[in-house]
Design a protein around this motif. Structure first.
Motif: not given
Ligand code: AP5
Length: 220
Positions: A209-213
């Motif tokens: 999730i962090l990689e995308i946000v």
């Protein structure tokens, strides 16, 4: 104002992922389940309206949920970034959210769908324990506390949520299939849905999730 949504069946791990994401990125975490439980505990008019639906594992009526989320948006500064956990859950809520964000010159950036099979969801929900004092979330097998029944962080007592018993879990999972699953298609068509394997380790899910946000924004 940036908005991401954590979508998934009961027990998929929305709350667990949200804790990890907000520790790394300053999202305002809006869990409609937590808001409703606080309202029930406080005995407010919203809490009294919601309590029966929650006990039965049914959805609280859309008009109540829409009011609750609008009030939250109105109370925060206009540039707040939100991580919505457990909202929207019906097409009506999704449509309202779009209209509300459009009025605020905003939109949904990403919807993370935490996808898990039914047997995993049941095992997660029946094993979940929560700290009465600080709200920390444990699992008797997957994420156990160091001392049985006691919170590692604050020493508070761990309890089982009233809707985490097997009879109510069955209703909650049915409600997800009937009323919420259509949102997967809705957000896929909008090009914002990201499927996440909810069976993965929580750190891997949070990392995904962090990689995308954190990716620089591109036009939708
Ligand atoms: P809500 O509180 O939103 O409950 P839910 O959607 O049923 O989701 P849960 O909180 O049960 O699960 P979760 O996905 O957060 O999983 P968790 O991270 O805890 O809603 C409650 C009720 O309020 C609803 O039934 C409804 O009545 C009402 N309501 C709320 N929003 C509404 C709306 N928009 N419209 C209408 N009504 C609404 O994880 C579960 C367990 O698994 C934990 O023990 C955790 O430690 C463990 N776990 C999590 N991730 C992992 C992992 N990756 N690996 C191993 N274990 C894990």
């Amino acid at each position: 104002m940036n908005v991401i949504i954590l979508l998934g069946a009961p027990g998929a791990g929305k709350g667990t992922a949200a804790e990890g994401v907000k520790a790394a990125v300053p999202f305002m975490h809006v869990s409609t389940g937590d808001m409703l439980r606080a309202a029930v505990k406080a005995g407010s008019p919203t809490g009294r309206e919601a309590e029966g639906f929650m006990k039965r594992g049914e959805l609280v009526p859309d008009n109540v949920m829409i009011r609750l989320v609008e009030e939250k948006f109105d109370a925060e500064p206009p540039n707040t970034a939100y991580m919505l956990d457990g909202f929207p859950r019906t097409m009506e809520q999704a449509t309202m959210l779009d209209a509300s964000l459009a009025r605020r010159a905003s939109r949904v950036d990403h919807v993370f769908y935490l996808d898990a099979p039914r047997d995993l969801l049941i095992a997660r929900l029946t094993g979940r324990r929560i700290c009465r004092k600080c709200g920390a979330n444990y699992h008797m097998v997957n994420i156990p506390p160091k001392k049985s029944g006691v919170c590692d962080t604050c020493g508070g007592e761990l309890y089982q949520r009233a809707d985490d018993h097997e009879a109510t879990i069955g209703t909650r999972l049915e409600v997800f299939v009937k009323q919420t699953r259509s949102l997967i298609d809705y957000y896929t068509q909008r090009g914002v849905l990201v499927r996440v394997d909810a069976a993965d380790h929580r750190d891997k899910i949070i990392g995904h999730i962090l990689e995308i946000v954190r990716r620089p924004a591109v036009g939708q």
